[in-house]
Design a protein around this motif. Structure first.
Motif, PDB file in Angstrom:
ATOM      1  N   VAL A  90     -56.970 122.701  -2.824  1.00 22.43           N
ATOM      2  CA  VAL A  90     -56.633 122.604  -1.500  1.00 22.43           C
ATOM      3  C   VAL A  90     -57.527 122.369  -1.177  1.00 22.43           C
ATOM      4  CG1 VAL A  90     -56.979 124.915  -0.411  1.00 22.43           C
ATOM      5  CG2 VAL A  90     -55.512 125.233  -2.264  1.00 22.43           C
ATOM      6  N   ASN A  91     -56.812 121.272  -0.677  1.00 23.42           N
ATOM      7  CA  ASN A  91     -58.119 120.582   0.347  1.00 23.42           C
ATOM      8  C   ASN A  91     -59.019 121.325   2.195  1.00 23.42           C
ATOM      9  OD1 ASN A  91     -58.477 117.967  -1.272  1.00 23.42           O
ATOM     10  ND2 ASN A  91     -55.923 117.352  -0.588  1.00 23.42           N
ATOM     11  N   ASN A  92     -59.509 121.399   1.605  1.00 23.86           N
ATOM     12  CA  ASN A  92     -60.126 122.708   2.859  1.00 23.86           C
ATOM     13  C   ASN A  92     -61.465 122.074   3.595  1.00 23.86           C
ATOM     14  OD1 ASN A  92     -60.469 124.923   4.305  1.00 23.86           O
ATOM     15  ND2 ASN A  92     -62.688 124.721   3.167  1.00 23.86           N
ATOM     16  N   ALA A  93     -62.270 121.348   2.123  1.00 24.36           N
ATOM     17  CA  ALA A  93     -63.836 121.010   3.004  1.00 24.36           C
ATOM     18  C   ALA A  93     -63.781 120.115   4.111  1.00 24.36           C
ATOM     19  CB  ALA A  93     -64.530 120.032   2.164  1.00 24.36           C
ATOM     20  N   GLY A  94     -64.855 120.235   4.879  1.00 24.35           N
ATOM     21  CA  GLY A  94     -64.576 119.797   5.946  1.00 24.35           C
ATOM     22  C   GLY A  94     -65.746 119.917   7.408  1.00 24.35           C
ATOM     23  N   VAL A  95     -65.802 119.161   8.375  1.00 24.17           N
ATOM     24  CA  VAL A  95     -67.125 119.210   9.301  1.00 24.17           C
ATOM     25  C   VAL A  95     -66.751 119.167   9.952  1.00 24.17           C
ATOM     26  CG1 VAL A  95     -69.174 118.986   7.065  1.00 24.17           C
ATOM     27  CG2 VAL A  95     -67.795 116.922   8.694  1.00 24.17           C
ATOM     28  N   LEU A  96     -67.280 119.707  11.601  1.00 22.42           N
ATOM     29  CA  LEU A  96     -67.269 119.375  12.859  1.00 22.42           C
ATOM     30  C   LEU A  96     -68.626 119.165  13.712  1.00 22.42           C
ATOM     31  CD1 LEU A  96     -65.197 121.969  15.029  1.00 22.42           C
ATOM     32  CD2 LEU A  96     -67.193 120.636  16.144  1.00 22.42           C
ATOM     33  N   ALA A  97     -68.546 117.953  14.295  1.00 24.88           N
ATOM     34  CA  ALA A  97     -69.304 118.034  14.911  1.00 24.88           C
ATOM     35  C   ALA A  97     -69.014 118.330  16.862  1.00 24.88           C
ATOM     36  CB  ALA A  97     -70.616 116.208  14.852  1.00 24.88           C
ATOM     37  N   SER A  98     -69.280 118.927  17.393  1.00 20.29           N
ATOM     38  CA  SER A  98     -68.711 118.680  18.662  1.00 20.29           C
ATOM     39  C   SER A  98     -69.413 117.305  19.648  1.00 20.29           C
ATOM     40  CB  SER A  98     -68.706 120.165  19.342  1.00 20.29           C
ATOM     41  OG  SER A  98     -68.716 121.369  18.755  1.00 20.29           O
ATOM     42  N   GLY A  99     -69.254 117.033  20.659  1.00 16.95           N
ATOM     43  CA  GLY A  99     -69.608 116.070  21.639  1.00 16.95           C
ATOM     44  C   GLY A  99     -68.396 115.527  22.983  1.00 16.95           C
ATOM     45  N   LEU A 100     -68.893 115.055  23.700  1.00 18.40           N
ATOM     46  CA  LEU A 100     -68.066 114.129  25.099  1.00 18.40           C
ATOM     47  C   LEU A 100     -67.671 112.741  24.591  1.00 18.40           C
ATOM     48  CD1 LEU A 100     -69.253 115.364  28.026  1.00 18.40           C
ATOM     49  CD2 LEU A 100     -67.786 116.300  26.832  1.00 18.40           C
ATOM     50  N   ILE A 101     -66.930 112.638  25.031  1.00 21.04           N
ATOM     51  CA  ILE A 101     -66.493 111.135  24.731  1.00 21.04           C
ATOM     52  C   ILE A 101     -67.833 110.332  24.494  1.00 21.04           C
ATOM     53  CG2 ILE A 101     -64.802 108.999  24.444  1.00 21.04           C
ATOM     54  CD1 ILE A 101     -62.475 111.290  24.051  1.00 21.04           C
ATOM     55  N   PRO A 154     -54.526 119.337  22.414  1.00 27.33           N
ATOM     56  CA  PRO A 154     -55.752 118.365  22.780  1.00 27.33           C
ATOM     57  C   PRO A 154     -57.098 119.555  23.729  1.00 27.33           C
ATOM     58  CG  PRO A 154     -53.913 117.816  24.641  1.00 27.33           C
ATOM     59  CD  PRO A 154     -53.042 118.991  23.252  1.00 27.33           C
ATOM     60  N   PHE A 155     -57.581 119.686  23.147  1.00 26.65           N
ATOM     61  CA  PHE A 155     -58.757 120.669  23.199  1.00 26.65           C
ATOM     62  C   PHE A 155     -59.735 119.583  23.994  1.00 26.65           C
ATOM     63  CE2 PHE A 155     -61.876 123.907  23.048  1.00 26.65           C
ATOM     64  CZ  PHE A 155     -61.478 125.047  23.222  1.00 26.65           C
ATOM     65  N   PRO A 156     -61.057 119.712  25.147  1.00 20.05           N
ATOM     66  CA  PRO A 156     -62.052 119.021  25.763  1.00 20.05           C
ATOM     67  C   PRO A 156     -63.128 118.976  23.851  1.00 20.05           C
ATOM     68  CG  PRO A 156     -61.759 120.702  26.721  1.00 20.05           C
ATOM     69  CD  PRO A 156     -60.717 120.301  26.113  1.00 20.05           C
ATOM     70  N   GLY A 157     -63.559 118.440  23.908  1.00 23.35           N
ATOM     71  CA  GLY A 157     -65.216 118.210  23.206  1.00 23.35           C
ATOM     72  C   GLY A 157     -64.874 117.833  21.328  1.00 23.35           C
ATOM     73  N   ILE A 158     -64.381 117.752  21.381  1.00 22.19           N
ATOM     74  CA  ILE A 158     -63.614 117.701  19.587  1.00 22.19           C
ATOM     75  C   ILE A 158     -62.572 116.180  19.642  1.00 22.19           C
ATOM     76  CG2 ILE A 158     -64.239 120.177  19.167  1.00 22.19           C
ATOM     77  CD1 ILE A 158     -61.340 120.920  18.789  1.00 22.19           C
ATOM     78  N   ALA A 159     -63.280 115.050  20.280  1.00 24.84           N
ATOM     79  CA  ALA A 159     -62.280 114.373  19.770  1.00 24.84           C
ATOM     80  C   ALA A 159     -62.642 113.730  18.892  1.00 24.84           C
ATOM     81  CB  ALA A 159     -62.523 112.695  20.425  1.00 24.84           C
ATOM     82  N   GLY A 160     -63.481 113.453  17.898  1.00 28.17           N
ATOM     83  CA  GLY A 160     -63.566 112.995  16.476  1.00 28.17           C
ATOM     84  C   GLY A 160     -63.383 113.676  15.132  1.00 28.17           C
ATOM     85  N   TYR A 161     -63.330 115.344  15.948  1.00 26.18           N
ATOM     86  CA  TYR A 161     -62.778 116.058  14.808  1.00 26.18           C
ATOM     87  C   TYR A 161     -61.396 115.856  15.072  1.00 26.18           C
ATOM     88  CZ  TYR A 161     -61.881 120.962  12.314  1.00 26.18           C
ATOM     89  OH  TYR A 161     -61.965 121.860  11.847  1.00 26.18           O
TER      90      TYR A 161
END
Length: 267
Positions: A90-101, A154-161
């Motif tokens: 199960v490949n669950n590991a993940g990180v999230l960094a919020s930010g505007l483009i 599409p959800f704002p603030g998390i484009a990279g994620y």
């Protein structure tokens, strides 16, 4: 054997020290699997494994940095040796960094690519090498990758994620095709979890307020619930049970699929 009975099988869950990963490890163990928790958080991972062992489950912990080949080799080898095989990854590991483009931070995006995309790619690689004929486990099996509803809505603030989680979807489908064509005997699927109030989910809501996208974290959560036909946030068990399904014989003719577990938000 009942379709959801994983007795006699061995699973490796990345990012299993806390949150969704810990819930997935618990659910797999409850279904009868022996589980190896892999995580960079050594203390938390060890504590989670110990807690699950107290309930009678066979659960161990191994340090695992998913973005490093050598770490994967060590973790898979340890799993096969300590637990007697490898049937489920199960490949669950993940990180999230919020930010505007407009304010994109290169290093934050690079870290998400390393963990969320490269980490999953390496997980599939080492699962295939262990599970395919001639591998140290060699009996085939199932890989379940954890994407996100952010890959479909599409959800704002998390484009990279969102971009990295869309990458998980593509990796899943190509891997499923390669496994089938090359006779590896490994099914590869992914899940798209909706918003769950884990530490990561709560921080995401707070970030939306800090970025000025919602007046408050509560308002952000309320809008997510409003977009969800089932009218609530997800729970860890919702996601964990979906992983057990995809890892089990109930999904024996399912591969290359993405399963939304988002209360209908992404439809």
């Amino acid at each position: 054997m009942a379709p959801y009975d994983l007795t006699g099988r061995t699973a490796l869950v990345t990012g299993g020290a806390q949150g969704l990963g810990a819930g997935m490890a618990e659910a797999l163990a409850r279904a009868g699997a022996a589980v190896m928790i892999g995580d960079v958080q050594k203390e938390a991972g060890g504590e989670t494994a110990e807690s699950l062992r107290e309930s009678g489950a066979t659960v161990e912990f191994v340090p695992l940095d998913v973005a490093e080949d050598a770490s994967w080799e060590s973790a898979v080898g340890r799993t096969v040796t300590a637990l007697g095989g490898l049937d489920i990854v199960v490949n669950n590991a993940g990180v999230l960094a919020s930010g505007l483009i407009a304010d994109l931070e290169r290093q934050a995006v690079r870290e998400m690519l390393e963990v969320n995309v490269l980490g999953v790619a390496l997980g599939i690689k080492h699962a295939f090498r262990a599970m395919r004929p001639g591998g140290p486990a060699g009996g085939g099996g199932a890989v379940v990758n954890v994407s996100s509803v952010a890959a479909t809505v599409p959800f704002p603030g998390i484009a990279g994620y969102a971009a990295t989680k869309a990458g998980v979807d593509r990796l899943t489908r190509v891997a499923a095709l390669e496994s089938g064509k090359l006779g590896y005997g490994v099914r590869v699927n992914c899940v798209y979890p909706g918003l769950v109030p884990t530490a990561m989910g709560i921080q995401l809501a707070r970030d939306m307020e800090e970025l000025g996208l919602w007046p408050s974290a509560e308002a952000a959560v309320g809008d997510v619930i409003g977009l969800t036909p089932l009218g609530r946030l997800g729970e860890v068990t919702d996601m964990a049970d979906a992983v057990v399904f995809l890892a089990s014989d109930a999904a024996r003719f399912v591969t290359g699929a993405g399963l939304p577990v988002d209360g209908g938000m992404g439809m």
